[in-house]
Design a protein around this motif. Sequence first.
Motif, mmCIF file in Angstrom:
data_model
loop_
_atom_site.group_PDB
_atom_site.id
_atom_site.type_symbol
_atom_site.label_atom_id
_atom_site.label_comp_id
_atom_site.label_asym_id
_atom_site.label_seq_id
_atom_site.Cartn_x
_atom_site.Cartn_y
_atom_site.Cartn_z
ATOM 1 N N ARG A 16 48.245 16.151 51.706
ATOM 2 C CA ARG A 16 46.591 16.464 51.552
ATOM 3 C C ARG A 16 46.035 18.307 51.981
ATOM 4 N NH1 ARG A 16 43.953 11.856 54.713
ATOM 5 N NH2 ARG A 16 42.628 12.446 53.984
ATOM 6 N N LEU A 17 46.520 18.463 53.055
ATOM 7 C CA LEU A 17 46.393 20.482 53.242
ATOM 8 C C LEU A 17 47.130 21.339 51.933
ATOM 9 C CD1 LEU A 17 47.512 21.086 56.602
ATOM 10 C CD2 LEU A 17 44.642 21.409 55.181
ATOM 11 N N ARG A 18 48.181 20.871 51.360
ATOM 12 C CA ARG A 18 48.933 20.752 49.887
ATOM 13 C C ARG A 18 47.639 21.132 48.977
ATOM 14 N NH1 ARG A 18 51.394 20.653 45.362
ATOM 15 N NH2 ARG A 18 51.358 18.307 46.346
ATOM 16 N N VAL A 19 47.450 19.858 48.631
ATOM 17 C CA VAL A 19 46.776 19.317 47.280
ATOM 18 C C VAL A 19 45.385 19.696 47.432
ATOM 19 C CG1 VAL A 19 45.265 17.472 46.059
ATOM 20 C CG2 VAL A 19 48.007 17.393 46.922
ATOM 21 N N ARG A 20 44.539 19.945 48.858
ATOM 22 C CA ARG A 20 43.284 20.540 49.269
ATOM 23 C C ARG A 20 43.474 22.164 48.772
ATOM 24 N NH1 ARG A 20 39.209 19.722 53.992
ATOM 25 N NH2 ARG A 20 38.043 21.755 53.998
ATOM 26 N N ALA A 21 44.416 22.854 49.265
ATOM 27 C CA ALA A 21 44.380 24.312 49.151
ATOM 28 C C ALA A 21 45.166 24.772 47.407
ATOM 29 C CB ALA A 21 45.804 25.083 49.567
ATOM 30 N N ALA A 22 45.319 23.894 46.134
ATOM 31 C CA ALA A 22 45.700 24.095 45.511
ATOM 32 C C ALA A 22 44.648 23.676 44.497
ATOM 33 C CB ALA A 22 46.884 23.164 44.925
ATOM 34 N N ARG A 23 43.640 23.165 44.671
ATOM 35 C CA ARG A 23 42.739 22.788 44.491
ATOM 36 C C ARG A 23 41.213 23.910 44.815
ATOM 37 N NH1 ARG A 23 41.595 17.442 46.816
ATOM 38 N NH2 ARG A 23 40.659 18.717 47.559
ATOM 39 N N ASN A 24 41.497 24.366 45.782
ATOM 40 C CA ASN A 24 40.950 25.539 46.243
ATOM 41 C C ASN A 24 41.510 26.916 45.701
ATOM 42 O OD1 ASN A 24 38.313 23.807 46.823
ATOM 43 N ND2 ASN A 24 39.690 24.031 49.175
ATOM 44 N N GLY A 25 42.673 26.759 45.303
ATOM 45 C CA GLY A 25 43.006 28.292 44.481
ATOM 46 C C GLY A 25 43.207 29.083 45.943
ATOM 47 N N SER A 27 46.273 29.369 49.139
ATOM 48 C CA SER A 27 47.608 29.217 50.301
ATOM 49 C C SER A 27 47.703 27.821 50.967
ATOM 50 C CB SER A 27 48.278 30.670 50.012
ATOM 51 O OG SER A 27 48.053 30.918 51.441
ATOM 52 N N MET A 28 48.809 27.432 51.530
ATOM 53 C CA MET A 28 47.845 26.560 52.107
ATOM 54 C C MET A 28 47.234 27.524 54.028
ATOM 55 S SD MET A 28 51.110 23.751 52.406
ATOM 56 C CE MET A 28 50.783 22.578 53.738
ATOM 57 N N GLU A 29 48.294 27.920 53.890
ATOM 58 C CA GLU A 29 47.697 28.814 55.149
ATOM 59 C C GLU A 29 46.488 29.704 55.101
ATOM 60 O OE1 GLU A 29 48.833 33.448 57.595
ATOM 61 O OE2 GLU A 29 49.866 32.526 56.397
ATOM 62 N N ALA A 30 45.288 29.610 53.439
ATOM 63 C CA ALA A 30 44.210 30.382 53.775
ATOM 64 C C ALA A 30 43.746 29.132 53.693
ATOM 65 C CB ALA A 30 44.183 30.864 52.051
ATOM 66 N N GLU A 31 44.096 28.130 53.148
ATOM 67 C CA GLU A 31 43.482 26.947 53.503
ATOM 68 C C GLU A 31 42.965 26.661 54.811
ATOM 69 O OE1 GLU A 31 41.009 23.958 51.961
ATOM 70 O OE2 GLU A 31 41.354 25.486 51.232
ATOM 71 N N ILE A 32 44.337 26.337 55.695
ATOM 72 C CA ILE A 32 44.126 25.805 57.096
ATOM 73 C C ILE A 32 43.081 26.763 57.850
ATOM 74 C CG2 ILE A 32 44.874 25.544 59.352
ATOM 75 C CD1 ILE A 32 48.075 25.039 57.157
ATOM 76 N N ARG A 33 43.267 28.365 58.017
ATOM 77 C CA ARG A 33 42.852 29.986 58.188
ATOM 78 C C ARG A 33 41.070 28.917 57.908
ATOM 79 N NH1 ARG A 33 43.906 33.714 55.092
ATOM 80 N NH2 ARG A 33 45.912 33.814 57.297
ATOM 81 N N GLU A 34 40.686 28.946 56.428
ATOM 82 C CA GLU A 34 39.334 28.667 56.407
ATOM 83 C C GLU A 34 38.807 26.762 57.406
ATOM 84 O OE1 GLU A 34 35.557 28.318 54.735
ATOM 85 O OE2 GLU A 34 36.941 29.723 54.731
#
Length: 81
Positions: A16-25, A27-34
């Motif tokens: 789910r994190l991978r999909v969310r990160a892709a949807r927001n353009g 990386s997974m690391e940047a998404e988790i940081r956000e």
Amino acid sequence: MAAISIRGLDDEVRERLRVRAARNGRSMEAEIREILTTAVSDAESSADLFSTLLERFGGAGGVELPIPPRSSPARSTDFPE
């Protein structure tokens, strides 16, 4: 800058994190940081509900709905005594 390892993360959560990160353009690391930055900021925020909602959804824009004309005159309400 600090580094954090997360052990025991469920595969479903990772996906789910991978999909969310892709949807927001991001990386997974940047998404988790956000996600972490937002979670910590929200806990310390003293903004009122309206400001929080406006910040989160204000960019989505509004909807203009047509107001139909009345087909009958307005009636007064009868309150019980």
